[in-house]
Design an enzyme around this catalytic site. Sequence first.
Site, PDB file in Angstrom:
ATOM      1  N   HIS A 124       8.041 -13.924   0.377  1.00  0.00           N
ATOM      2  CA  HIS A 124       6.933 -13.010   0.096  1.00  0.00           C
ATOM      3  C   HIS A 124       6.524 -13.144  -1.362  1.00  0.00           C
ATOM      4  O   HIS A 124       7.373 -13.164  -2.261  1.00  0.00           O
ATOM      5  CB  HIS A 124       7.317 -11.556   0.370  1.00  0.00           C
ATOM      6  CG  HIS A 124       6.189 -10.613   0.093  1.00  0.00           C
ATOM      7  ND1 HIS A 124       5.205 -10.346   1.012  1.00  0.00           N
ATOM      8  CD2 HIS A 124       5.852  -9.918  -1.033  1.00  0.00           C
ATOM      9  CE1 HIS A 124       4.327  -9.514   0.483  1.00  0.00           C
ATOM     10  NE2 HIS A 124       4.695  -9.250  -0.756  1.00  0.00           N
ATOM     11  N   ASP A 151       3.111   1.894   7.442  1.00  0.00           N
ATOM     12  CA  ASP A 151       2.816   1.089   6.253  1.00  0.00           C
ATOM     13  C   ASP A 151       1.417   0.506   6.324  1.00  0.00           C
ATOM     14  O   ASP A 151       0.713   0.431   5.308  1.00  0.00           O
ATOM     15  CB  ASP A 151       3.827  -0.042   6.112  1.00  0.00           C
ATOM     16  CG  ASP A 151       3.388  -1.048   5.064  1.00  0.00           C
ATOM     17  OD1 ASP A 151       3.428  -0.700   3.869  1.00  0.00           O
ATOM     18  OD2 ASP A 151       2.969  -2.160   5.435  1.00  0.00           O
ATOM     19  N   ARG A 198      -3.574   2.893  -0.315  1.00  0.00           N
ATOM     20  CA  ARG A 198      -3.174   2.682  -1.708  1.00  0.00           C
ATOM     21  C   ARG A 198      -4.234   1.903  -2.474  1.00  0.00           C
ATOM     22  O   ARG A 198      -4.501   2.178  -3.641  1.00  0.00           O
ATOM     23  CB  ARG A 198      -1.829   1.946  -1.761  1.00  0.00           C
ATOM     24  CG  ARG A 198      -0.642   2.827  -1.399  1.00  0.00           C
ATOM     25  CD  ARG A 198       0.593   2.008  -1.114  1.00  0.00           C
ATOM     26  NE  ARG A 198       0.847   1.027  -2.162  1.00  0.00           N
ATOM     27  CZ  ARG A 198       1.341  -0.188  -1.933  1.00  0.00           C
ATOM     28  NH1 ARG A 198       1.616  -0.571  -0.703  1.00  0.00           N
ATOM     29  NH2 ARG A 198       1.564  -1.003  -2.938  1.00  0.00           N
ATOM     30  N   SER A 229       6.809  -0.969   1.070  1.00  0.00           N
ATOM     31  CA  SER A 229       5.810  -1.628   1.905  1.00  0.00           C
ATOM     32  C   SER A 229       6.247  -3.045   2.254  1.00  0.00           C
ATOM     33  O   SER A 229       6.255  -3.441   3.427  1.00  0.00           O
ATOM     34  CB  SER A 229       4.462  -1.656   1.171  1.00  0.00           C
ATOM     35  OG  SER A 229       3.505  -2.392   1.900  1.00  0.00           O
ATOM     36  N   LYS A 250       8.064  -4.362   6.209  1.00  0.00           N
ATOM     37  CA  LYS A 250       7.484  -5.435   7.033  1.00  0.00           C
ATOM     38  C   LYS A 250       8.447  -6.602   7.182  1.00  0.00           C
ATOM     39  O   LYS A 250       8.607  -7.165   8.272  1.00  0.00           O
ATOM     40  CB  LYS A 250       6.164  -5.923   6.418  1.00  0.00           C
ATOM     41  CG  LYS A 250       5.042  -4.894   6.469  1.00  0.00           C
ATOM     42  CD  LYS A 250       3.711  -5.490   6.081  1.00  0.00           C
ATOM     43  CE  LYS A 250       3.591  -5.802   4.602  1.00  0.00           C
ATOM     44  NZ  LYS A 250       3.356  -4.610   3.782  1.00  0.00           N
TER      45      LYS A 250
END
Length: 447
Positions: free
Chosen positions: A82, A161, A168, A183, A187
């Site tokens: 990520h 989320d 957000r 968040s 995931k």
Amino acid sequence: MLMRPLIARKRDGGRLAHGEWRHLMQAYAAGDVPDYQMAALAMAIYVQGMDPDETSALTDAMLRSGRCLDLAHLTAPRLDKHSTGGVGDKVSLVLAPLVASLGVVVPMMSGRGLGHTGGTLDKLESIPGFRTDLSLDAARRQLEHLGCVLIGQTAEIAPADRKLYALRHATATVEAIPLIAASIMSKKLAEGLTGLVLDVKRGSGAFLPELERGLELARTMIQLGADRGCPTVALLTAMDRPLGHAVGNALEVEEAVLALRGEGPADLLEVTYALGTEMLLLGGVAATPAEARAMQCDAIASGRAAAVFQAVIEAQGGNPGVVDDPAALPQAAAQGVFTAPRDGVVARVEPRALGNGVTAIGGGRTRIEDPMDPSAGFVVTARPGSHVRRGEPLATVHARDHATVQAGLRVLGEAIVIADEMSEPPLPLVSHRVTANGVEVLATPSA
């Protein structure tokens, strides 16, 4: 549920208990908590923060608001990467098929571009026909068959989320570290991973430019992973200039294809190899960093990595011909070349200005529902520290018409700064490695 007392408590610096976070996220996912009250809570969190126990509770609450991808029957390591977001960051397009070609199962779930950063989903969807909206069952079948899938967050995964993420952005609370960490990890944990590698950006183009804030985010996510049996490693990488040359959806896919052939920009390949090395080590596929690096170089040189990308594109409805001929990607109708306005040194190439510029010429979005021109963007060959002469080509604008090209040239005039000398050295491409055992400094800026 009664939201006002919870908002007031967080506003005043108090904390919410595990059960309160669980009920809150269930109610929000079900539509029983209005966005305006959740927005107020998000702002209270942004101002007051959350303690580690609260962040952990929020992560679990968002994870349990939906389904998880069940991959326990697969014997191969299940790993993902990520990135916290950057400009020109097309690493995922190279890294996922590269690591999958080496025997790792890669269930890569990505997001869309919003603000100045690009989104992997938007890049993938610039490939004609490519679908990122696979169900969890379809994703599982593809992973069983190919070992790699490139999808977006489905309605099944962490729906609380999904709603809060969009909120957000609309309420200027993106940079709250507990919200970022919860968040991302809710995931990623839903993917059924055996390990996770994080690319935490630092520098002027990052959401969290400061080194200490990046390290804090990395430590937070690493602890969340460790507590849930998902070993997590983070690398801090440079985002004080764009990564690679291309900035813009189809242009970045083309550059990713070149990288899979071993022909991509050196900085893009270096960051890709660094992250891939961590994935292969976490998965036990390689025993040493040198072995992991050699395996990746061989997968690219042999064409195996590109073949996996081609198979994934075909499986997800896209045109696999783009790997052999990137001209099959959307092409801009007009181009314009930006040249150096004077002799000097490239002092800066501002990633945030370029990212916002892509949006200004139609290649990005400020709202999720905004349309985009997938062919729009920039190819910037100028590099900080390079000496240039007046009139030397430094970048190209790709846009829909002449007027938009002129707007893009003005963006480049602001983003590419020519001076008599460098005011400060660029950040090292990969500067820190963070694990559950602490922080390792890999490189510091060189004068």
